[in-house]
Design an enzyme around this catalytic site. Structure first.
Site, short mmCIF file in Angstrom:
data_model
loop_
_atom_site.label_atom_id
_atom_site.label_comp_id
_atom_site.label_asym_id
_atom_site.label_seq_id
_atom_site.Cartn_x
_atom_site.Cartn_y
_atom_site.Cartn_z
N ASP A 199 0.87 -1.16 0.00
CA ASP A 199 0.00 0.00 0.00
C ASP A 199 0.91 1.22 0.00
OD1 ASP A 199 -2.40 1.55 0.28
OD2 ASP A 199 -1.95 1.74 2.42
N ASP A 211 -0.12 5.03 0.93
CA ASP A 211 -0.38 5.99 2.00
C ASP A 211 -0.28 5.32 3.37
OD1 ASP A 211 -0.91 7.67 -0.12
OD2 ASP A 211 -3.07 7.48 0.04
N ARG A 229 -11.67 6.65 -3.06
CA ARG A 229 -12.17 7.97 -2.69
C ARG A 229 -13.69 8.07 -2.67
NH1 ARG A 229 -11.54 12.10 -6.82
NH2 ARG A 229 -9.87 10.69 -7.47
N ASP A 267 -1.43 -0.64 6.15
CA ASP A 267 -1.61 0.02 7.44
C ASP A 267 -3.07 0.25 7.79
OD1 ASP A 267 -1.86 3.52 7.08
OD2 ASP A 267 -1.90 2.10 5.42
#
Length: 253
Positions: free
Chosen positions: A16, A18, A63, A196
Site C-alpha cells: 500500500d 499511504d 475515494r 496500514d
C-alpha cells in the site's frame, strides 16, 4: 491451519502507499477534514467531523467509497454523479473530486518525504531480488511516488485509475491486489501484502496471500490483527534485517 509465508521466501512484496511507504495519509487526512468540516457545517449537522470518522469510514477505501460511507454515517444521501463531475457538484463524485483538489494543492505546496524505515525495507527487498509493486486506493499514487523519489523503485502501480479501467472493486475486496499479483505473474501465496489500514489488511487476508504484514500507524495492532494481519510492526525498519539476510544467502547459492 494456514502457515504464513516466511518474509525472506517472498517473490514479490505488494505495498500500500499511504501510511506504508509515505506519510501521505496525513495529507489525505487534512484534505478530508477540510472537505467534511466545511460540508457538514454548511448542512447544519450537529456532529462535527473527527479523525475517528476518517479511520472508521474513509481510511484505505477508494475515494468515492469513502465519501459514500462517510455520508451514510450521517444519514446523508446524494446522487452518485459521474467521475467527470465538477468539484462544486452536490454529488458523491463531486465531493470526491473536491477532496482530490484539496489533496493536490497540499502535495504541490508541501511535497512528501517517504518513511526512512520503509525505504530501507524496500531497498533491502529489491537487493534480495524480491519484486515490488504498489497497490493503492488513491488516484494520486504515481504523483506521490514521483514526489517521494520512489517511482523508479517499483515495477508496477495499481491505483484507482487502474481499478476503474479494469472495473476492480476497491479494498477490502482483494481484487486490486490479485490484479497486481497476476500482472507480475506470481501466485498470491508467494506474495506479501503490506498494509496500514484495516480494509487493506482484510483485502490481503481475503485474497489468500502468503503473508499479510500490518504497519501500525495509529489504527492499532489489535485492529490490524483482527482484520487478518499475520504480523504487525510499528516500522518496516524492524524487518529490514530479514531481507538483508535473504540477499546474503542468495549471494552464497
Amino acid at each position: 491451519m494456514r502457515t504464513p509465508l516466511p518474509l525472506d521466501a517472498a517473490r514479490a512484496i505488494l505495498y500500500d502507499l499511504d501510511g506504508v511507504l509515505t506519510p501521505t495519509a496525513e495529507v489525505h487526512m487534512r484534505a478530508w477534514a477540510r472537505l467534511f468540516t466545511e460540508y457538514l457545517a454548511a448542512r447544519g449537522d450537529a456532529r462535527p467531523y473527527t479523525d475517528a470518522d476518517y479511520f472508521s469510514y474513509i481510511d484505505g477505501r477508494p475515494r468515492y467509497d469513502g465519501v459514500r460511507a462517510m455520508l451514510a454515517s450521517r444519514d446523508i444521501t446524494l446522487p452518485e454523479g459521474e467521475p467527470t463531475d465538477s468539484a462544486e457538484a452536490e454529488t458523491v463524485c463531486g465531493l470526491g473530486n473536491r477532496k482530490n483538489a484539496a489533496f493536490t494543492s497540499e502535495l504541490e505546496e508541501h511535497g512528501v518525504a517517504p518513511y526512512p524505515g520503509s525505504v530501507a525495507f524496500l531497498d533491502a527487498g529489491l537487493a534480495a531480488g524480491i519484486r515490488a509493486a504498489v497497490v493503492s486506493s488513491s488516484a494520486n499514487a504515481v504523483p506521490v511516488l514521483r514526489a517521494a523519489g520512489l517511482l523508479d523503485r517499483v515495477e508496477l502501480v495499481v491505483d484507482a485509475q487502474v481499478a476503474r479501467a479494469e472495473r476492480l472493486p476497491g479494498k477490502p475486496a482483494p481484487d486490486t491486489y490479485l490484479h497486481a499479483a497476476s500482472a507480475l505473474g506470481i501466485a498470491p501465496e508467494h506474495c506479501v501484502v503490506v498494509e496500514d489500514a484495516h480494509s487493506g489488511v482484510e483485502a490481503g487476508a481475503r485474497g489468500g496471500f502468503g503473508l499479510v504484514l500490518g504497519v501500525n500507524r495509529g489504527v492499532g495492532a489489535d485492529t490490524l490483527t483482527a482484520s487478518g494481519a499475520d504480523l504487525v510492526v510499528d516500522d518496516l525498519a524492524e524487518l529490514t534485517h530479514v531481507l538483508v539476510g535473504a540477499s546474503r544467502r542468495d549471494g552464497e547459492d
